[in-house]
Design an enzyme around this catalytic site. Structure first.
Site, PDB file in Angstrom:
ATOM      1  N   HIS A  76       0.840  -1.203   0.133  1.00 30.92           N
ATOM      2  CA  HIS A  76      -0.200   0.028   0.000  1.00 30.92           C
ATOM      3  C   HIS A  76       0.932   1.085  -0.157  1.00 30.92           C
ATOM      4  O   HIS A  76       2.044   1.121   0.435  1.00 30.92           O
ATOM      5  CB  HIS A  76      -1.009  -0.050   1.246  1.00 30.92           C
ATOM      6  CG  HIS A  76      -0.437  -0.034   2.602  1.00 30.92           C
ATOM      7  ND1 HIS A  76      -0.043   0.902   3.319  1.00 30.92           N
ATOM      8  CD2 HIS A  76      -0.322  -1.166   3.327  1.00 30.92           C
ATOM      9  CE1 HIS A  76       0.426   0.558   4.461  1.00 30.92           C
ATOM     10  NE2 HIS A  76       0.393  -0.442   4.630  1.00 30.92           N
ATOM     11  N   ASP A  78       0.267   4.271   1.226  1.00 32.62           N
ATOM     12  CA  ASP A  78       0.053   5.502   2.294  1.00 32.62           C
ATOM     13  C   ASP A  78       0.911   4.934   3.627  1.00 32.62           C
ATOM     14  O   ASP A  78       1.036   3.820   4.023  1.00 32.62           O
ATOM     15  CB  ASP A  78      -1.484   5.624   2.735  1.00 32.62           C
ATOM     16  CG  ASP A  78      -1.949   4.547   3.297  1.00 32.62           C
ATOM     17  OD1 ASP A  78      -1.697   3.523   2.682  1.00 32.62           O
ATOM     18  OD2 ASP A  78      -3.059   4.634   4.207  1.00 32.62           O
ATOM     19  N   GLU A 145      -4.564   2.343   2.724  1.00 32.19           N
ATOM     20  CA  GLU A 145      -4.987   1.062   3.502  1.00 32.19           C
ATOM     21  C   GLU A 145      -5.093   1.617   4.845  1.00 32.19           C
ATOM     22  O   GLU A 145      -5.632   0.760   5.443  1.00 32.19           O
ATOM     23  CB  GLU A 145      -3.786   0.285   3.197  1.00 32.19           C
ATOM     24  CG  GLU A 145      -4.040  -1.017   3.885  1.00 32.19           C
ATOM     25  CD  GLU A 145      -3.600  -1.171   5.060  1.00 32.19           C
ATOM     26  OE1 GLU A 145      -3.520  -2.103   5.817  1.00 32.19           O
ATOM     27  OE2 GLU A 145      -2.710  -0.240   5.598  1.00 32.19           O
ATOM     28  N   GLU A 146      -4.336   2.341   5.449  1.00 26.92           N
ATOM     29  CA  GLU A 146      -4.130   2.686   7.049  1.00 26.92           C
ATOM     30  C   GLU A 146      -5.417   3.286   7.604  1.00 26.92           C
ATOM     31  O   GLU A 146      -5.646   3.060   8.611  1.00 26.92           O
ATOM     32  CB  GLU A 146      -2.779   3.475   7.214  1.00 26.92           C
ATOM     33  CG  GLU A 146      -1.542   2.816   6.902  1.00 26.92           C
ATOM     34  CD  GLU A 146      -1.236   1.445   7.661  1.00 26.92           C
ATOM     35  OE1 GLU A 146      -2.024   1.269   8.404  1.00 26.92           O
ATOM     36  OE2 GLU A 146      -0.202   1.182   7.632  1.00 26.92           O
TER      37      GLU A 146
END
Length: 485
Positions: A76, A78, A145-146
């Site tokens: 991902h 981020d 994603e986070e």
């Protein structure tokens, strides 16, 4: 040149240094995405983005390996933005400053972004390194994603051509992950009333700080302090006794990071100020005793501040403090199926008081859907008792373990051949995107590997240098060992 250039494998570390130089916290990954797209096209690779911003890059097979099953490497874009209170850093503008500390790479006062920057860098390094042998290759880089897995939620079928997906978001070298927890966000919103602070009150700020913080999944079982819960505990015992007027409360910044700091702005009768300071000191000693092995730097600071508006009424104060103090936090249940792994947990991540409402945000994780549902029901019942509204949203599925996975077996065999030891097959109590990928790609065989990263989602985040080298050896050997179609 970054000092990371002296590390091996050099292509991976050079790319990671570049990733660190481009700000990319969640919701601000666009500059990094544009850089990667430009880089890929300069290298002559096919690259495009989908409607939600995910990037897909394709590289043809090494000559002679065209018949291997196609593989997607996935990471991902981020990173989690967390910094120490005394660190001046704007994650949307300032680069991360990595540095070498013995066997580890760390950042100066902030999260490092090794989660998932090392995995991202390894995927790009495979693309760049002409010595890495592989079959048909794709690199999938997902958005945000986070903070909700937006990229994984938006992934469409028939875009990827791969039969196998290797997720690079694990954080323990020597472990192969074949499953993960699902999650859901929960918000309790409590209406509050305010009134003027009477004359003869002193205004103070009570700050609980110095906690380590950490990943709300991987670290939830460690016994780290949660600043929101610890400060609520003190207020519950002292608010009525000392006639404290609560003006404000704020704690935590991300629902998936264990909160390191929380602050309450209070008004206290002037003749009880010394008693408050005495009780705060006593409580601090209690915390130092209870958390002696986990939180060596915990601190509770009382500071004088200027008057800052009306306070919550006694009824609103009591309802808020009771709700926060009674909200469960941490491990709810350990798994009976996967020994040593948490089944269900929650993290009381972000708490804030606004003008006419108080908001408590938690992230619930579970390996099983019924575990999530149980905690949602518990929190909803608490909210109803307190007169708050409850909202659960953003549910994402877990990744169900598949003990018959061919790629998992291949990773295990490859690891043992390389290093002479058997890796651990694990299920992680964190949210990997693999569970969401299974919806558009139900037949794709998936596995997750990575280097050793400690303290993710906190300024203590660090990545073990030697483990990155081992991870790279495994990844590149695995790509060559992929079976034919």
């Amino acid at each position: 040149m970054s000092e990371l250039s002296q590390l091996s494998p050099q292509p991976l570390w050079d790319i990671f240094a570049k990733v660190c130089s481009i700000p990319h916290p969640s919701y601000h990954e666009e500059a990094l995405a544009q850089y990667i797209l430009g880089w890929a096209k300069e290298q002559g690779f096919w690259a495009e983005r989908d409607e939600v911003g995910n990037i897909l890059i394709r590289k043809p097979a090494t000559a002679g390996l065209e018949n291997l099953k196609p593989v997607a490497l996935q990471a991902h874009l981020d990173m989690v933005p967390q910094k120490n209170n005394d660190t001046v850093h704007d994650f949307t503008k300032d680069p991360i400053q990595p540095w070498i500390d013995g066997e580890w790479v760390k950042a100066r006062g902030t999260t490092l972004g090794a989660d998932n920057g090392i995995g991202l860098s390894s995927a790009l390094a495979v693309l760049a390194d002409k010595n890495v042998e592989h079959g048909p290759l794709e690199v999938l880089l997902t958005m945000t994603e986070e903070t909700g897995m937006a990229g994984a939620f938006g992934l469409q079928p028939n875009w990827l051509q791969a039969d196998i997906l290797i997720n690079t978001d694990s954080e323990e070298e020597g472990e192969i992950y074949m499953g993960c927890a699902g999650g859901i966000d929960f918000t309790a919103t409590l209406p509050i009333d305010r009134e003027a602070v009477p004359e003869g009150f002193a205004h103070i700020q009570l700050s609980l700080k110095g906690l380590k913080g950490g990943h709300s999944g991987c670290d939830i079982h460690v016994g780290l302090g949660n600043a929101n819960k610890l400060l609520a505990r003190f207020l519950f015992t002292q608010a009525k006794a000392l006639d404290l007027r609560l003006v404000d409360f704020t704690g935590g910044t991300l629902r998936n990071a264990i909160p390191r700091e929380a602050t309450a702005t209070l008004a206290v009768p002037a003749d009880k100020l010394d008693a408050l300071k005495s009780q705060a000191l006593h409580y601090l000693e209690t915390l130092k005793s209870e958390l002696a092995l986990k939180e060596k730097n915990v601190n509770l600071v009382v500071e004088n501040v200027a008057a800052s508006g009306p306070a919550l009424t006694a009824a609103s104060r009591d309802a808020f403090i009771a709700l926060l103090n009674s909200t469960p936090n941490g491990v709810i249940r350990n798994s009976d199926v996967v020994k040593g792994v948490v089944e269900t947990s929650l993290n009381v991540g972000v708490v804030a008081i606004r003008e006419n409402e108080a908001v408590i945000n938690s992230l619930i994780r579970s390996l099983i859907d019924s575990g999530k549902e149980y905690v949602v029901e518990t929190l909803t019942a608490l909210a109803e008792l307190a007169g708050a509204t409850a909202r659960a949203k953003g549910s994402y599925p877990g990744w169900q373990p598949d003990a018959t996975s061919p790629v998992m077996a291949l990773v295990g065999e490859t690891y043992k051949k390389l290093f002479g030891r058997t890796p651990n097959i694990q299920v992680i109590h964190a949210g990997l995107e693999c569970g969401l990928f299974k919806k558009p790609y139900p037949d794709m065989d998936m596995v997750s590997i990575g280097p050793t990263i400690t303290g993710p989602h906190s300024p203590d985040e660090q990545v073990h240098i030697a483990s990155v080298g081992l991870y790279w050896q495994l990844l590149t050997a695995l790509l060559k060992a992929i079976p034919t179609k």
